[in-house]
Write a protein that holds these residues in place. Structure first.
Motif, PDB file in Angstrom:
ATOM      1  N   GLU A  61      38.330   2.489 -16.696  1.00 13.84           N
ATOM      2  CA  GLU A  61      36.855   2.560 -16.732  1.00 13.84           C
ATOM      3  C   GLU A  61      36.325   1.371 -17.534  1.00 13.84           C
ATOM      4  N   THR A  62      35.796   0.414 -16.813  1.00  8.91           N
ATOM      5  CA  THR A  62      35.381  -0.856 -17.400  1.00  8.91           C
ATOM      6  C   THR A  62      34.162  -0.725 -18.324  1.00  8.91           C
ATOM      7  N   SER A  63      33.360   0.307 -18.126  1.00 10.75           N
ATOM      8  CA  SER A  63      32.168   0.457 -18.965  1.00 10.75           C
ATOM      9  C   SER A  63      32.514   0.944 -20.368  1.00 10.75           C
ATOM     10  N   VAL A 109      42.136   6.106  -5.938  1.00  8.89           N
ATOM     11  CA  VAL A 109      42.063   5.531  -7.281  1.00  8.89           C
ATOM     12  C   VAL A 109      41.312   4.202  -7.276  1.00  8.89           C
ATOM     13  N   ASP A 110      40.240   4.162  -8.073  1.00  5.00           N
ATOM     14  CA  ASP A 110      39.530   2.904  -8.327  1.00  5.00           C
ATOM     15  C   ASP A 110      40.356   2.125  -9.345  1.00  5.00           C
ATOM     16  N   ALA A 111      41.056   1.124  -8.853  1.00  2.00           N
ATOM     17  CA  ALA A 111      41.888   0.294  -9.727  1.00  2.00           C
ATOM     18  C   ALA A 111      41.305  -1.113  -9.789  1.00  2.00           C
ATOM     19  N   VAL A 112      39.985  -1.207  -9.663  1.00  2.00           N
ATOM     20  CA  VAL A 112      39.353  -2.526  -9.562  1.00  2.00           C
ATOM     21  C   VAL A 112      39.655  -3.376 -10.800  1.00  2.00           C
ATOM     22  N   SER A 113      39.545  -2.792 -11.990  1.00  2.00           N
ATOM     23  CA  SER A 113      39.742  -3.612 -13.192  1.00  2.00           C
ATOM     24  C   SER A 113      41.095  -3.393 -13.859  1.00  2.00           C
ATOM     25  N   SER A 114      42.029  -2.796 -13.140  1.00  2.00           N
ATOM     26  CA  SER A 114      43.368  -2.597 -13.714  1.00  2.00           C
ATOM     27  C   SER A 114      44.461  -3.264 -12.894  1.00  2.00           C
ATOM     28  N   SER A 132      38.746  -8.995  -6.136  1.00  2.00           N
ATOM     29  CA  SER A 132      39.300 -10.327  -6.405  1.00  2.00           C
ATOM     30  C   SER A 132      38.895 -10.916  -7.756  1.00  2.00           C
ATOM     31  N   GLN A 133      37.740 -10.520  -8.293  1.00  2.00           N
ATOM     32  CA  GLN A 133      37.204 -11.195  -9.487  1.00  2.00           C
ATOM     33  C   GLN A 133      37.685 -10.626 -10.814  1.00  2.00           C
ATOM     34  N   LYS A 134      38.636  -9.686 -10.772  1.00  2.00           N
ATOM     35  CA  LYS A 134      39.068  -9.080 -12.028  1.00  2.00           C
ATOM     36  C   LYS A 134      40.414  -9.677 -12.445  1.00  2.00           C
ATOM     37  N   ALA A 135      41.487  -8.899 -12.488  1.00  2.00           N
ATOM     38  CA  ALA A 135      42.763  -9.427 -12.977  1.00  2.00           C
ATOM     39  C   ALA A 135      43.364 -10.458 -12.036  1.00  2.00           C
ATOM     40  N   SER A 142      32.479  -6.976  -2.591  1.00  2.00           N
ATOM     41  CA  SER A 142      32.864  -6.784  -3.992  1.00  2.00           C
ATOM     42  C   SER A 142      33.583  -5.442  -4.092  1.00  2.00           C
ATOM     43  N   GLY A 143      34.023  -5.101  -5.270  1.00  2.00           N
ATOM     44  CA  GLY A 143      34.803  -3.877  -5.457  1.00  2.00           C
ATOM     45  C   GLY A 143      34.096  -2.631  -4.955  1.00  2.00           C
ATOM     46  N   THR A 144      32.794  -2.592  -5.117  1.00  2.00           N
ATOM     47  CA  THR A 144      32.022  -1.424  -4.687  1.00  2.00           C
ATOM     48  C   THR A 144      32.140  -1.216  -3.175  1.00  2.00           C
ATOM     49  N   GLY A 145      32.204  -2.299  -2.425  1.00  2.00           N
ATOM     50  CA  GLY A 145      32.423  -2.191  -0.982  1.00  2.00           C
ATOM     51  C   GLY A 145      33.747  -1.500  -0.703  1.00  2.00           C
ATOM     52  N   GLY A 146      34.747  -1.810  -1.514  1.00  2.00           N
ATOM     53  CA  GLY A 146      36.057  -1.163  -1.372  1.00  2.00           C
ATOM     54  C   GLY A 146      35.983   0.334  -1.651  1.00  2.00           C
ATOM     55  N   LEU A 147      35.188   0.696  -2.647  1.00  2.00           N
ATOM     56  CA  LEU A 147      35.028   2.124  -2.971  1.00  2.00           C
ATOM     57  C   LEU A 147      34.369   2.864  -1.807  1.00  2.00           C
ATOM     58  N   GLU A 148      33.370   2.227  -1.214  1.00  2.00           N
ATOM     59  CA  GLU A 148      32.697   2.830  -0.059  1.00  2.00           C
ATOM     60  C   GLU A 148      33.646   2.917   1.142  1.00  2.00           C
ATOM     61  N   SER A 174      30.502   4.623 -16.283  1.00  2.00           N
ATOM     62  CA  SER A 174      29.556   4.166 -15.282  1.00  2.00           C
ATOM     63  C   SER A 174      30.172   3.904 -13.896  1.00  2.00           C
ATOM     64  N   PHE A 175      31.378   3.323 -13.866  1.00  2.00           N
ATOM     65  CA  PHE A 175      31.965   3.022 -12.551  1.00  2.00           C
ATOM     66  C   PHE A 175      32.409   4.288 -11.833  1.00  2.00           C
ATOM     67  N   GLY A 176      32.912   5.259 -12.585  1.00  2.00           N
ATOM     68  CA  GLY A 176      33.260   6.550 -11.989  1.00  2.00           C
ATOM     69  C   GLY A 176      32.026   7.218 -11.416  1.00  2.00           C
ATOM     70  N   GLU A 177      30.940   7.145 -12.182  1.00  2.00           N
ATOM     71  CA  GLU A 177      29.699   7.779 -11.740  1.00  2.00           C
ATOM     72  C   GLU A 177      29.147   7.095 -10.485  1.00  2.00           C
ATOM     73  N   ARG A 178      29.349   5.785 -10.399  1.00  2.00           N
ATOM     74  CA  ARG A 178      28.910   5.054  -9.208  1.00  2.00           C
ATOM     75  C   ARG A 178      29.655   5.562  -7.963  1.00  2.00           C
ATOM     76  N   TRP A 179      30.955   5.731  -8.104  1.00  2.00           N
ATOM     77  CA  TRP A 179      31.756   6.189  -6.957  1.00  2.00           C
ATOM     78  C   TRP A 179      31.349   7.604  -6.556  1.00  2.00           C
TER      79      TRP A 179
HETATM   80  C1  LIG Z   1      34.124  -4.269 -11.359  1.00  2.00           C
HETATM   81  C2  LIG Z   1      34.421  -2.846 -11.029  1.00  2.00           C
HETATM   82  C3  LIG Z   1      34.036  -2.259  -9.810  1.00  2.00           C
HETATM   83  C4  LIG Z   1      33.351  -2.989  -8.710  1.00  2.00           C
HETATM   84  O1  LIG Z   1      32.273  -3.715  -9.074  1.00  2.00           O
HETATM   85  P1  LIG Z   1      31.722  -4.866  -8.098  1.00  2.00           P
HETATM   86  O2  LIG Z   1      30.642  -5.466  -8.900  1.00  2.00           O
HETATM   87  O3  LIG Z   1      31.256  -4.193  -6.871  1.00  2.00           O
HETATM   88  O4  LIG Z   1      32.887  -5.766  -7.830  1.00  2.00           O
HETATM   89  C5  LIG Z   1      34.381  -0.948  -9.577  1.00  2.00           C
HETATM   90  N1  LIG Z   1      35.064  -0.234 -10.473  1.00  2.00           N
HETATM   91  C6  LIG Z   1      35.475  -0.757 -11.635  1.00  2.00           C
HETATM   92  C7  LIG Z   1      36.259   0.091 -12.550  1.00  2.00           C
HETATM   93  C8  LIG Z   1      35.159  -2.074 -11.953  1.00  2.00           C
HETATM   94  O5  LIG Z   1      35.563  -2.600 -13.108  1.00  2.00           O
END
Ligand SMILES: *Cc1c(COP(=O)(O)O)cnc(C)c1O
Length: 382
Positions: free
Chosen positions: A155-157, A180-185, A205-208, A78-84, A104-109
């Motif tokens: 930032e999706t949150s 750059v975390d561009a997961v949701s953009s 893959s599961q976003k745009a 998932s996207g988080t694997g990409g961040l890691e 929240s997603f920035g803080e996760r990274w």
């Molecule tokens: C969805 C998302 C992620 C990754 O989340 P996964 O659940 O691991 O796919 C990371 N960053 C942003 C901004 C997201 O929207």
């Protein structure tokens, strides 16, 4: 994290019977018919010529969306694997990085960077706000030097899009890697990877991309390859080098997510057919419509209005609203599934996703349903 997790074990009959739930969460997004068909295709030898052709086509298509002429790599995660993956391929223990977070997603990274032993300067900004380029420049000057800068594009949150383009030149001047975390953009909001000097951009893959969850895609700039060569953090499965070497031969080091790759091929063909500029424009228009409609319902949006996201809108719940009950009625009576707020916004906010395979009618339907539910919810609670 999303409303669907709170669904009772046996889904209510009406929702079960409804073939197309209006899934308005910011990922996973709904699959267009062509993508659903692609997912059902038969498996192939991942070391054979059909796979090489598939990998070639999705690599080129993905590069176009990223606006990069450099490498794009694929990992089942998932996207988080990409961040890691970005962290372990770019840095060495103790490297100093600036982590700019607005949710929240920035803080996760930021936490991932810490977990791998980086020396993290956390520029933690208020939820709902965006990063200010001048403030980032000042921070780099005051607390540097930094080996890298981590930032969330969208930032999706909170429903905020950071001005990644305007921050880019500052980061480059400072000499830091720009991750750059561009997961949701990516694929919905323009991100010019090469033109903006983004060294690693990450998406999912599961976003745009209108695909099932399970695959992350990353771009790697020439500078990022130089960093990769010197980085000493332990890496194995996510090693960029192995992925690149195999990709040159039309393969991946380990078994690829073939089904998601079929989906991505179909989705990229759809994007191509519509035209990327039109895809961006559609996202903007649909988002504007959502914002206008939500405000017309008397709802307050949570993000800084100068930095509204075109893929997700975060809304403040009217005081006294029973969000759980409202979500259940939206789902059961209207077939609309929204997302709750995340973490500290869980009980006070909700979110509407409008990315990927989304049309005006999807947003209108969600707004109508919301109006019906909230109208009653607010009168009964006041
Ligand atoms: C969805 C998302 C992620 C990754 O989340 P996964 O659940 O691991 O796919 C990371 N960053 C942003 C901004 C997201 O929207």
């Amino acid at each position: 994290m999303v409303a669907t997790l709170e669904r009772p074990a046996a889904a209510p009959k009406r929702a079960q019977q409804r073939r197309d739930v209006n899934l308005r969460i910011p990922g996973p997004t709904t699959l267009p018919p062509a993508v659903r068909k692609a997912v059902a295709e038969q498996m192939i030898n991942h070391r054979g010529p059909e796979f090489a052709a598939l990998l070639g086509e999705i690599t080129q298509g993905t590069q176009r969306v990223f606006a990069t002429s450099h490498d794009v790599l694929f990992f089942p995660a998932s996207g988080t694997g990409g961040l890691e993956a970005a962290i372990v391929n770019q840095f060495s223990p103790g490297d100093r990085v600036l982590s700019i977070t607005v949710g929240s997603f920035g803080e996760r990274w930021c936490e991932i960077a810490r977990a791998f032993g980086l020396d993290v300067d956390h520029m933690q900004l208020e939820w709902g706000s965006a990063a200010d380029p001048a403030a980032v420049a000042a921070r780099l000057e005051a607390n540097g030097p930094f080996r890298g800068v981590l930032i969330t594009h969208n930032e999706t949150s909170t429903g905020v899009t950071n001005p990644v383009d305007r921050i880019a030149s500052t980061v480059r001047r400072h000499g830091a890697l720009y991750l750059v975390d561009a997961v949701s953009s990516m694929g919905a909001i323009p991100l010019q990877t090469d033109a903006w000097n983004v060294d690693v951009a990450i998406t999912g893959s599961q976003k745009a991309w209108m695909c099932p969850p399970g695959m992350t895609m990353l771009s790697v700039s020439p500078r990022a390859w130089e960093a990769h060569a010197c980085a000493t953090l332990p890496r194995s499965y996510f090693d960029f080098g192995a992925a690149r070497d195999y990709q040159r031969r039309g393969q991946t080091p380990y078994t690829p997510a073939v089904g998601i790759m079929y989906a991505l091929r179909a989705a990229l063909r759809l994007i191509n057919k519509e035209g990327l500029e039109k895809v961006f424009r559609r996202h903007h228009l649909v988002a504007e419509r959502a914002r206008k409609g939500l405000r017309a319902l008397g709802l307050e949006l949570a993000a800084d209005c100068r930095h509204f996201s075109d893929t997700v809108t975060s809304v403040k719940a009217p005081p006294g609203t029973d969000l759980k009950a409202a979500f259940a009625r939206l789902r059961d009576e209207h077939g609309v599934v929204l997302a709750t707020g995340q973490e500290r916004w869980r009980d006070t906010h909700f979110r509407i996703g409008h990315l990927g395979h989304v049309r005006r009618a999807d947003v209108d339907h969600a707004l109508d349903a919301l109006g019906a539910i909230l109208g009653r919810a607010t009168t009964t609670s006041s």
